[in-house]
Enzyme design. Structure first.
Site, PDB file in Angstrom:
ATOM      1  N   GLU A  43       0.826  -1.206   0.000  1.00  0.00           N
ATOM      2  CA  GLU A  43       0.000   0.000   0.000  1.00  0.00           C
ATOM      3  C   GLU A  43       0.862   1.259   0.000  1.00  0.00           C
ATOM      4  O   GLU A  43       1.966   1.265   0.538  1.00  0.00           O
ATOM      5  CB  GLU A  43      -0.885   0.034   1.249  1.00  0.00           C
ATOM      6  CG  GLU A  43      -1.884  -1.074   1.318  1.00  0.00           C
ATOM      7  CD  GLU A  43      -2.706  -1.044   2.589  1.00  0.00           C
ATOM      8  OE1 GLU A  43      -3.665  -1.825   2.654  1.00  0.00           O
ATOM      9  OE2 GLU A  43      -2.401  -0.267   3.516  1.00  0.00           O
ATOM     10  N   GLU A  54      -1.910 -10.483  -5.703  1.00  0.00           N
ATOM     11  CA  GLU A  54      -1.982 -11.210  -6.966  1.00  0.00           C
ATOM     12  C   GLU A  54      -1.230 -10.461  -8.072  1.00  0.00           C
ATOM     13  O   GLU A  54      -0.535 -11.065  -8.887  1.00  0.00           O
ATOM     14  CB  GLU A  54      -3.447 -11.414  -7.389  1.00  0.00           C
ATOM     15  CG  GLU A  54      -4.282 -12.168  -6.382  1.00  0.00           C
ATOM     16  CD  GLU A  54      -4.972 -11.270  -5.349  1.00  0.00           C
ATOM     17  OE1 GLU A  54      -6.015 -11.696  -4.848  1.00  0.00           O
ATOM     18  OE2 GLU A  54      -4.469 -10.167  -5.048  1.00  0.00           O
TER      19      GLU A  54
END
Length: 131
Positions: A43, A54
């Site tokens: 993040e 992913e």
């Protein structure tokens, strides 16, 4: 799915950078030729500019020359069965086949549910139309 795929996904989850959501996610994929690539969510403060687990695993695969995803495991610390987000579903579909297995995992128990890519993302954008 062998335990090594889940183990790699869980290990990647523990390396995540999620100071804002506090929602660690890990993913590991196996290509048809047996190579395994893992990723975690990363993040940054300017949402939504971070990376999903992913996406990171797929990027590792692409950087190593690509491949076709045979199976992928996703695990989140705070959910019993974490499903890929919509964007990741399309990213996985880009490098997978309709019958690619997607394992939704619990961090402690392992695989909770197995779904096929075609069921996870019906009517995905057809990659053959843009190639």
């Amino acid at each position: 799915m062998s335990d090594d795929l889940f183990s790699k996904a869980r290990s990647a989850m523990r390396k995540c950078h999620a100071p804002y959501s506090r929602f660690p996610v890990g993913a590991a994929l196996r290509t048809e030729d047996g190579r395994i690539y893992a990723g975690c969510n990363v993040e940054v403060v300017s949402f939504p500019e971070g990376w999903c687990a992913e996406t990171t695993a797929i990027a590792h695969m692409v950087m190593d020359g690509g491949g076709v995803i045979a199976e992928i495991a996703v695990v989140a610390e705070k959910l019993r069965a974490c499903s890929p987000c919509g964007g990741c579903r399309q990213r996985i579909a880009e490098f997978a086949r309709p019958d690619t297995r997607v394992f939704l995992c619990d961090a402690a128990e392992g695989v909770v549910e197995t779904v096929l890519m075609e069921d996870l993302l019906p009517k995905a954008f057809p990659t053959e139309a843009v190639r």
